[in-house]
Design an enzyme around this catalytic site. Structure first.
Site, PDB file in Angstrom:
ATOM      1  N   SER A 119     -86.308 -80.132 -18.498  1.00  0.00           N
ATOM      2  CA  SER A 119     -86.566 -81.281 -19.365  1.00  0.00           C
ATOM      3  C   SER A 119     -86.468 -80.801 -20.806  1.00  0.00           C
ATOM      4  O   SER A 119     -86.597 -79.593 -21.064  1.00  0.00           O
ATOM      5  CB  SER A 119     -87.985 -81.806 -19.112  1.00  0.00           C
ATOM      6  OG  SER A 119     -88.392 -82.697 -20.144  1.00  0.00           O
TER       7      SER A 119
ATOM      8  N   TYR B 142     -97.195 -81.294 -17.173  1.00  0.00           N
ATOM      9  CA  TYR B 142     -95.737 -81.493 -17.053  1.00  0.00           C
ATOM     10  C   TYR B 142     -94.986 -80.523 -17.964  1.00  0.00           C
ATOM     11  O   TYR B 142     -94.046 -79.845 -17.534  1.00  0.00           O
ATOM     12  CB  TYR B 142     -95.410 -82.942 -17.421  1.00  0.00           C
ATOM     13  CG  TYR B 142     -93.942 -83.319 -17.258  1.00  0.00           C
ATOM     14  CD1 TYR B 142     -93.445 -83.700 -16.020  1.00  0.00           C
ATOM     15  CD2 TYR B 142     -93.071 -83.309 -18.346  1.00  0.00           C
ATOM     16  CE1 TYR B 142     -92.106 -84.058 -15.864  1.00  0.00           C
ATOM     17  CE2 TYR B 142     -91.739 -83.664 -18.205  1.00  0.00           C
ATOM     18  CZ  TYR B 142     -91.263 -84.045 -16.962  1.00  0.00           C
ATOM     19  OH  TYR B 142     -89.937 -84.401 -16.810  1.00  0.00           O
TER      20      TYR B 142
HETATM   21  P1  NAD Z   1     -87.909 -90.416 -10.256  1.00  0.00           P
HETATM   22  O1  NAD Z   1     -89.357 -90.734 -10.209  1.00  0.00           O
HETATM   23  O2  NAD Z   1     -86.912 -91.501 -10.184  1.00  0.00           O
HETATM   24  O3  NAD Z   1     -87.549 -89.353  -9.127  1.00  0.00           O
HETATM   25  C1  NAD Z   1     -88.399 -88.305  -8.775  1.00  0.00           C
HETATM   26  C2  NAD Z   1     -87.972 -87.792  -7.427  1.00  0.00           C
HETATM   27  O4  NAD Z   1     -88.820 -86.698  -7.060  1.00  0.00           O
HETATM   28  C3  NAD Z   1     -88.076 -88.842  -6.330  1.00  0.00           C
HETATM   29  O5  NAD Z   1     -86.870 -88.842  -5.605  1.00  0.00           O
HETATM   30  C4  NAD Z   1     -89.215 -88.341  -5.440  1.00  0.00           C
HETATM   31  O6  NAD Z   1     -88.982 -88.595  -4.062  1.00  0.00           O
HETATM   32  C5  NAD Z   1     -89.140 -86.843  -5.704  1.00  0.00           C
HETATM   33  N1  NAD Z   1     -90.403 -86.171  -5.385  1.00  0.00           N
HETATM   34  C6  NAD Z   1     -91.613 -86.330  -5.979  1.00  0.00           C
HETATM   35  N2  NAD Z   1     -92.525 -85.537  -5.362  1.00  0.00           N
HETATM   36  C7  NAD Z   1     -91.861 -84.848  -4.401  1.00  0.00           C
HETATM   37  C8  NAD Z   1     -92.227 -83.888  -3.444  1.00  0.00           C
HETATM   38  N3  NAD Z   1     -93.498 -83.444  -3.350  1.00  0.00           N
HETATM   39  N4  NAD Z   1     -91.288 -83.410  -2.601  1.00  0.00           N
HETATM   40  C9  NAD Z   1     -90.005 -83.843  -2.668  1.00  0.00           C
HETATM   41  N5  NAD Z   1     -89.597 -84.761  -3.557  1.00  0.00           N
HETATM   42  C10 NAD Z   1     -90.513 -85.255  -4.409  1.00  0.00           C
HETATM   43  O7  NAD Z   1     -87.732 -89.576 -11.614  1.00  0.00           O
HETATM   44  P2  NAD Z   1     -86.445 -88.907 -12.297  1.00  0.00           P
HETATM   45  O8  NAD Z   1     -86.473 -89.302 -13.709  1.00  0.00           O
HETATM   46  O9  NAD Z   1     -85.218 -89.156 -11.506  1.00  0.00           O
HETATM   47  O10 NAD Z   1     -86.866 -87.363 -12.239  1.00  0.00           O
HETATM   48  C11 NAD Z   1     -86.086 -86.373 -11.593  1.00  0.00           C
HETATM   49  C12 NAD Z   1     -86.283 -85.032 -12.293  1.00  0.00           C
HETATM   50  O11 NAD Z   1     -85.766 -85.125 -13.616  1.00  0.00           O
HETATM   51  C13 NAD Z   1     -87.736 -84.591 -12.441  1.00  0.00           C
HETATM   52  O12 NAD Z   1     -87.837 -83.194 -12.238  1.00  0.00           O
HETATM   53  C14 NAD Z   1     -88.074 -84.940 -13.870  1.00  0.00           C
HETATM   54  O13 NAD Z   1     -89.098 -84.135 -14.397  1.00  0.00           O
HETATM   55  C15 NAD Z   1     -86.727 -84.653 -14.535  1.00  0.00           C
HETATM   56  N6  NAD Z   1     -86.553 -85.294 -15.846  1.00  0.00           N
HETATM   57  C16 NAD Z   1     -86.447 -86.639 -15.954  1.00  0.00           C
HETATM   58  C17 NAD Z   1     -86.256 -87.204 -17.219  1.00  0.00           C
HETATM   59  C18 NAD Z   1     -86.104 -88.690 -17.433  1.00  0.00           C
HETATM   60  O14 NAD Z   1     -86.052 -89.117 -18.609  1.00  0.00           O
HETATM   61  N7  NAD Z   1     -85.996 -89.513 -16.405  1.00  0.00           N
HETATM   62  C19 NAD Z   1     -86.203 -86.373 -18.357  1.00  0.00           C
HETATM   63  C20 NAD Z   1     -86.339 -85.004 -18.185  1.00  0.00           C
HETATM   64  C21 NAD Z   1     -86.502 -84.472 -16.944  1.00  0.00           C
END
Ligand code: NAD
Length: 269
Positions: free
Chosen positions: A154, A167
C-alpha cells in the site's frame, strides 16, 4: 495487436480474489493465459462468480476457501493447487483488511487480526510457494524465473496513517518482508516484487468514494485526479509476472496517481 504479455501454461494463486483488487488481478492473469486459483475467506458466491467470469471467457480457474493466517488451511490450499495444476508459477499475496481504531483505544484483537492476515498471511503463502519453486526450478518454456511472488502492499508502507496503525504497520512490514525474501531467493531465480496501490475503488474504502463529497476530498490527495480501478493493478501484476519484467526484484512499484508525491506541497511548500 494485443500487448498483454503471455502467461500461457503458467499457474497462479491469488489470495482474496473474490473481491476488489484480487478479483481484478485474477481476471488479468487469466486473460494473459494463466490458470488461476481464486482464494477467498468467506464469500463463496463471489468467488464462484469470479471463476465463472474466467471460464466464460475461455480461461481456467477454481475457487478455494482458506484463511491465509491459518497455516493448515494455507497448506491444504497449496496441496489442492498442486493436485489440480501440478505446480505454481505465480503467487499474488493480495488478501488484506482494516480494523480501524484510534491508537489508544485499539484492542489487541484488532492489532493481531490485521497483522495476522495482512503480514503473517503473506509469510505463510510465500513460504509454500518458495518451497515449490526451489523444488521444481526453472522451466524455460514457461518463464525465465523459477517463480514470481507479488506482495500487495500500500502507499501506507511509506505514508504514516493515524487511526490505522495496525494496517500501516502491516504494510511497512510487508516492505521489509518482500525485500528480505527477494534477497534470499534471487539465487534460486525467484523474483519477489511489491505493489503499493494508492486509492483503488473497492469495498475496503467505500466510504472514501461513495458520495460526491467524499470523492472530492479523496481527489485532493491524488494529483492525477482520478481514483484507481482494480484493472489498473491487474494489468501491472500481469506485466510484473511476465518475463518482460524479468530483471525486477526486491522493489515496490507504487501505482497511486501521485499520492506519494506529497500533494499538500504542490502550491504551499
Ligand atoms: P476488498 O475488501 O475488496 O478485498 C479484500 C480481500 O481479502 C477479499 O477478497 C477477502 O476475501 C480477502 N480476505 C480478507 N481476509 C482474508 C483471510 N483471512 N484469508 C483470505 N482472504 C482474506 O479490498 P481490496 O481493496 O481489494 O484489498 C486488496 C488488497 O489491496 C489488500 O491487501 C489491501 O490492503 C490492498 N490495498 C488496497 C487499496 C485500495 O485503495 N483499495 C490500497 C492499497 C492497498
Amino acid at each position: 495487436m494485443n500487448s498483454t504479455p503471455s502467461l500461457s501454461g503458467q499457474s497462479a494463486l491469488v489470495t482474496g480474489a473474490d473481491s476488489g483488487i484480487g478479483k481484478g488481478v485474477a481476471l488479468a492473469l487469466a486473460q494473459a493465459g494463466a490458470r488461476v486459483v481464486i482464494n477467498y475467506a468467506h464469500n463463496k458466491d463471489a468467488a464462484d462468480a469470479t471463476v465463472n467470469e474466467i471460464t466464460a471467457a475461455g480461461g481456467e480457474a477454481f475457487a478455494f476457501q482458506a484463511d491465509v493466517s491459518h497455516e493448515a488451511e494455507v497448506q491444504a490450499m497449496f496441496a489442492e493447487m498442486f493436485n489440480q495444476y501440478g505446480t505454481i508459477d505465480i503467487l499474488v499475496n493480495n488478501a488484506g483488511l482494516q480494523k480501524d481504531s484510534k491508537f489508544v483505544d485499539m484492542t489487541l484483537d484488532q492489532w493481531n487480526t490485521v497483522i495476522n492476515i495482512n503480514l503473517t498471511g503473506q509469510f505463510l503463502c510465500s513460504r509454500e510457494a518458495a518451497r515449490e519453486f526451489i523444488r521444481r526450478g526453472v522451466v524455460e518454456v514457461r518463464s525465465r524465473a523459477a517463480g514470481k511472488i507479488i506482495c500487495m502492499s500500500s502507499v501506507h508502507e511509506v505514508i504514516p496513517w493515524a487511526g490505522h496503525v495496525n494496517y500501516a504497520a502491516s504494510k511497512g512490514g510487508i516492505s521489509m518482508f518482500m525485500k528480505s525474501i527477494a534477497q534470499e531467493l534471487a539465487p534460486h531465480k525467484i523474483r519477489v516484487v511489491g505493489i503499493g496501490p494508492g486509492a483503488i475503488q473497492t469495498p475496503i474504502n467505500k466510504a472514501a468514494w461513495d458520495t460526491p463529497e467524499a470523492l472530492d476530498k479523496l481527489l485532493t490527495l491524488i494529483p492525477y485526479n482520478r481514483i484507481g480501478k482494480p484493472e489498473d493493478i491487474g494489468k501491472l501484476v500481469a506485466w510484473l509476472a511476465s518475463d518482460d519484467a524479468d530483471y525486477i526484484t526486491g522493489t515496490t512499484i507504487f501505482m497511486d496517481g501521485g499520492m506519494t508525491l506529497y500533494p499538500g506541497f504542490a502550491d504551499n511548500g
